[in-house]
Design a protein around this motif. Structure first.
Motif, PDB file in Angstrom:
ATOM      1  N   GLU A 123     101.078  59.489  35.552  1.00 56.12           N
ATOM      2  CA  GLU A 123     101.235  58.098  35.124  1.00 56.12           C
ATOM      3  C   GLU A 123      99.883  57.606  34.601  1.00 56.12           C
ATOM      4  OE1 GLU A 123     102.255  55.849  38.612  1.00 56.12           O
ATOM      5  OE2 GLU A 123     100.622  56.759  39.757  1.00 56.12           O
ATOM      6  N   PRO A 124      99.892  56.553  33.784  1.00 57.82           N
ATOM      7  CA  PRO A 124      98.621  56.031  33.280  1.00 57.82           C
ATOM      8  C   PRO A 124      97.766  55.465  34.414  1.00 57.82           C
ATOM      9  CG  PRO A 124     100.492  55.069  32.107  1.00 57.82           C
ATOM     10  CD  PRO A 124     101.046  55.792  33.292  1.00 57.82           C
ATOM     11  N   LEU A 125      96.468  55.587  34.260  1.00 61.75           N
ATOM     12  CA  LEU A 125      95.534  54.961  35.188  1.00 61.75           C
ATOM     13  C   LEU A 125      94.649  53.992  34.404  1.00 61.75           C
ATOM     14  CD1 LEU A 125      94.326  58.029  37.320  1.00 61.75           C
ATOM     15  CD2 LEU A 125      96.194  56.440  37.822  1.00 61.75           C
ATOM     16  N   ARG A 131      91.229  51.385  34.749  1.00 63.39           N
ATOM     17  CA  ARG A 131      90.097  51.076  35.630  1.00 63.39           C
ATOM     18  C   ARG A 131      90.046  49.574  35.895  1.00 63.39           C
ATOM     19  NH1 ARG A 131      86.174  54.550  36.652  1.00 63.39           N
ATOM     20  NH2 ARG A 131      86.543  55.720  34.739  1.00 63.39           N
ATOM     21  N   ARG A 132      90.198  49.201  37.160  1.00 61.28           N
ATOM     22  CA  ARG A 132      90.091  47.795  37.549  1.00 61.28           C
ATOM     23  C   ARG A 132      89.056  47.693  38.656  1.00 61.28           C
ATOM     24  NH1 ARG A 132      95.662  48.504  38.557  1.00 61.28           N
ATOM     25  NH2 ARG A 132      96.961  48.123  36.725  1.00 61.28           N
ATOM     26  N   ASP A 133      88.141  46.772  38.482  1.00 58.42           N
ATOM     27  CA  ASP A 133      87.055  46.591  39.460  1.00 58.42           C
ATOM     28  C   ASP A 133      86.359  47.925  39.756  1.00 58.42           C
ATOM     29  OD1 ASP A 133      87.759  43.891  39.662  1.00 58.42           O
ATOM     30  OD2 ASP A 133      89.294  44.369  41.168  1.00 58.42           O
ATOM     31  N   GLY A 134      86.186  48.732  38.695  1.00 53.51           N
ATOM     32  CA  GLY A 134      85.444  49.977  38.842  1.00 53.51           C
ATOM     33  C   GLY A 134      86.238  51.136  39.408  1.00 53.51           C
ATOM     34  N   ARG A 135      87.535  50.917  39.668  1.00 50.41           N
ATOM     35  CA  ARG A 135      88.338  52.020  40.235  1.00 50.41           C
ATOM     36  C   ARG A 135      89.574  52.268  39.384  1.00 50.41           C
ATOM     37  NH1 ARG A 135      89.527  51.966  46.446  1.00 50.41           N
ATOM     38  NH2 ARG A 135      90.363  53.924  45.674  1.00 50.41           N
ATOM     39  N   LEU A 136      89.902  53.560  39.195  1.00 51.67           N
ATOM     40  CA  LEU A 136      91.103  53.905  38.443  1.00 51.67           C
ATOM     41  C   LEU A 136      92.328  53.643  39.302  1.00 51.67           C
ATOM     42  CD1 LEU A 136      89.968  57.217  36.717  1.00 51.67           C
ATOM     43  CD2 LEU A 136      90.504  55.040  35.605  1.00 51.67           C
ATOM     44  N   GLN A 137      93.252  52.831  38.749  1.00 52.04           N
ATOM     45  CA  GLN A 137      94.450  52.479  39.509  1.00 52.04           C
ATOM     46  C   GLN A 137      95.695  52.668  38.649  1.00 52.04           C
ATOM     47  OE1 GLN A 137      93.795  48.522  40.994  1.00 52.04           O
ATOM     48  NE2 GLN A 137      91.843  49.073  41.914  1.00 52.04           N
ATOM     49  N   PRO A 138      96.834  53.008  39.272  1.00 48.44           N
ATOM     50  CA  PRO A 138      98.066  53.228  38.508  1.00 48.44           C
ATOM     51  C   PRO A 138      98.461  51.990  37.703  1.00 48.44           C
ATOM     52  CG  PRO A 138      98.320  53.956  40.773  1.00 48.44           C
ATOM     53  CD  PRO A 138      97.027  53.219  40.709  1.00 48.44           C
ATOM     54  N   ALA A 139      99.024  52.228  36.520  1.00 48.78           N
ATOM     55  CA  ALA A 139      99.470  51.134  35.659  1.00 48.78           C
ATOM     56  C   ALA A 139     100.754  51.559  34.963  1.00 48.78           C
ATOM     57  CB  ALA A 139      98.391  50.822  34.624  1.00 48.78           C
ATOM     58  N   THR A 140     101.480  50.594  34.410  1.00 47.14           N
ATOM     59  CA  THR A 140     102.662  50.938  33.623  1.00 47.14           C
ATOM     60  C   THR A 140     102.199  51.375  32.229  1.00 47.14           C
ATOM     61  OG1 THR A 140     102.916  48.720  32.710  1.00 47.14           O
ATOM     62  CG2 THR A 140     103.988  49.172  34.839  1.00 47.14           C
ATOM     63  N   TRP A 141     103.092  52.070  31.501  1.00 42.75           N
ATOM     64  CA  TRP A 141     102.752  52.472  30.133  1.00 42.75           C
ATOM     65  C   TRP A 141     102.518  51.249  29.260  1.00 42.75           C
ATOM     66  CZ3 TRP A 141     100.925  56.786  28.477  1.00 42.75           C
ATOM     67  CH2 TRP A 141     101.190  57.965  29.186  1.00 42.75           C
ATOM     68  N   ASP A 142     103.355  50.192  29.465  1.00 49.78           N
ATOM     69  CA  ASP A 142     103.169  48.982  28.648  1.00 49.78           C
ATOM     70  C   ASP A 142     101.783  48.394  28.869  1.00 49.78           C
ATOM     71  OD1 ASP A 142     105.584  49.118  27.440  1.00 49.78           O
ATOM     72  OD2 ASP A 142     106.590  47.681  28.763  1.00 49.78           O
ATOM     73  N   GLU A 143     101.375  48.334  30.132  1.00 48.49           N
ATOM     74  CA  GLU A 143     100.058  47.762  30.446  1.00 48.49           C
ATOM     75  C   GLU A 143      98.945  48.606  29.810  1.00 48.49           C
ATOM     76  OE1 GLU A 143      97.380  46.660  34.393  1.00 48.49           O
ATOM     77  OE2 GLU A 143      99.352  47.590  34.630  1.00 48.49           O
ATOM     78  N   ALA A 144      99.073  49.926  29.929  1.00 46.64           N
ATOM     79  CA  ALA A 144      98.034  50.807  29.387  1.00 46.64           C
ATOM     80  C   ALA A 144      97.966  50.703  27.864  1.00 46.64           C
ATOM     81  CB  ALA A 144      98.308  52.248  29.812  1.00 46.64           C
ATOM     82  N   MET A 145      99.123  50.698  27.214  1.00 43.86           N
ATOM     83  CA  MET A 145      99.127  50.631  25.750  1.00 43.86           C
ATOM     84  C   MET A 145      98.634  49.271  25.258  1.00 43.86           C
ATOM     85  SD  MET A 145      99.868  53.625  24.937  1.00 43.86           S
ATOM     86  CE  MET A 145      99.961  53.474  23.165  1.00 43.86           C
ATOM     87  N   ASP A 146      98.999  48.199  25.974  1.00 37.95           N
ATOM     88  CA  ASP A 146      98.495  46.868  25.595  1.00 37.95           C
ATOM     89  C   ASP A 146      96.968  46.844  25.682  1.00 37.95           C
ATOM     90  OD1 ASP A 146     101.006  45.959  25.130  1.00 37.95           O
ATOM     91  OD2 ASP A 146     101.203  44.824  27.003  1.00 37.95           O
TER      92      ASP A 146
END
Ligand code: SF4
Length: 191
Positions: free
Chosen positions: A98-100, A102-117
Motif C-alpha cells: 500500500e502507499p506510504l 511521510r507524516r511528522d517524519g514517519r512513513l505511514q499508510p495512506a490511500t491511493w487517492d491521498e498519495a496521488m493527490d
C-alpha cells in the motif's frame, strides 16, 4: 550449487572462436521445496536489459525458484546473481502492499487517492516555483515500448523537461556499455 555471491560469474565455459557457446543451465530453488513437484513457467528475467531466458518455478501458488533455459539464444541457460536470487523479494513480508506517506517524519499508510493527490499537489508546486526544468524523472529500464513512448510524451512534450533517464544508466552500466559497443544504443527504446 556454488556460492554465486562470492563466485559471481559461476563456472567458466571457454570455447574456441567460431564454435558454439556451451550451454550452462543455472538453477536455484528454495531450500526445502521438493524440486520434482515444482511447475516451470517460461518467462524472461527483466532485471536488466539483457533479457535472459528464464523459467519461473511455482509450488503451492508461489514462486519458489528460477532456472535458465538452454535453448535461449541470449544466455544459453546462464543466470547472473540478480536473476538467480532477486525474485526472493517477491515473497518478502517487507514488500510494500500500500502507499506510504511521510507524516511528522514517519512513513505511514495512506490511500491511493491521498498519495496521488499529494503527488499532484507537489508537482504543481514545483512547476509553479521552478518551472518545467525543476522536474526530473528517473524511470525503470524495464518498461514496454508503449510505456516509454507515453512517458516521453508526458515528460518532454507535456511537462517540457529534458530531465528523463532510465535506471539502466546506473544499475546496468556494464550491459549499457556492451550494448552501445555492439548496437550503438543502450537498449531501452524511445529515449
Ligand atoms: S544478466 Fe542477470 S539481471 Fe540481466 S537479464 Fe540476465 S540474469 Fe537477469
Amino acid at each position: 550449487m556454488t556460492d554465486r555471491i562470492a563466485d559471481i560469474w559461476g563456472m567458466r565455459t571457454p570455447h574456441a572462436a567460431g564454435t558454439p557457446w556451451p550451454v550452462r543451465v543455472d538453477e536455484y530453488v528454495e531450500p526445502g521445496v521438493p524440486v520434482d513437484e515444482v511447475g516451470w513457467v517460461r518467462s524472461a528475467c527483466v532485471l536488466c536489459s539483457n533479457g535472459c531466458g528464464m523459467d519461473i518455478g511455482v509450488h503451492s501458488g508461489r514462486i519458489v525458484g528460477v532456472r535458465g533455459r538452454a535453448d535461449d539464444r541470449v544466455n544459453h541457460g546462464r543466470l547472473g546473481p540478480k536473476g538467480l536470487f532477486g525474485w526472493q523479494a517477491n515473497n518478502s513480508p517487507d514488500r510494500l502492499t500500500e502507499p506510504l506517506v511521510r507524516r511528522d517524519g514517519r512513513l505511514q499508510p495512506a490511500t491511493w487517492d491521498e498519495a496521488m493527490d499529494l503527488v499532484v499537489a507537489r508537482t504543481r508546486q514545483v512547476l509553479a516555483d521552478s518551472g518545467s526544468l525543476g522536474m526530473g524523472f528517473y524511470n525503470s529500464g524495464q518498461l514496454f515500448l508503449e510505456d516509454y513512448y507515453t512517458l516521453a510524451l508526458v515528460v518532454r512534450g507535456g511537462i517540457g523537461t529534458p530531465h528523463l533517464d532510465g535506471n539502466t544508466r546506473l544499475c546496468t552500466a556494464t550491459s549499457d556499455f556492451a550494448l552501445k559497443e555492439s548496437f550503438g544504443t543502450d537498449g531501452a527504446p524511445a529515449r
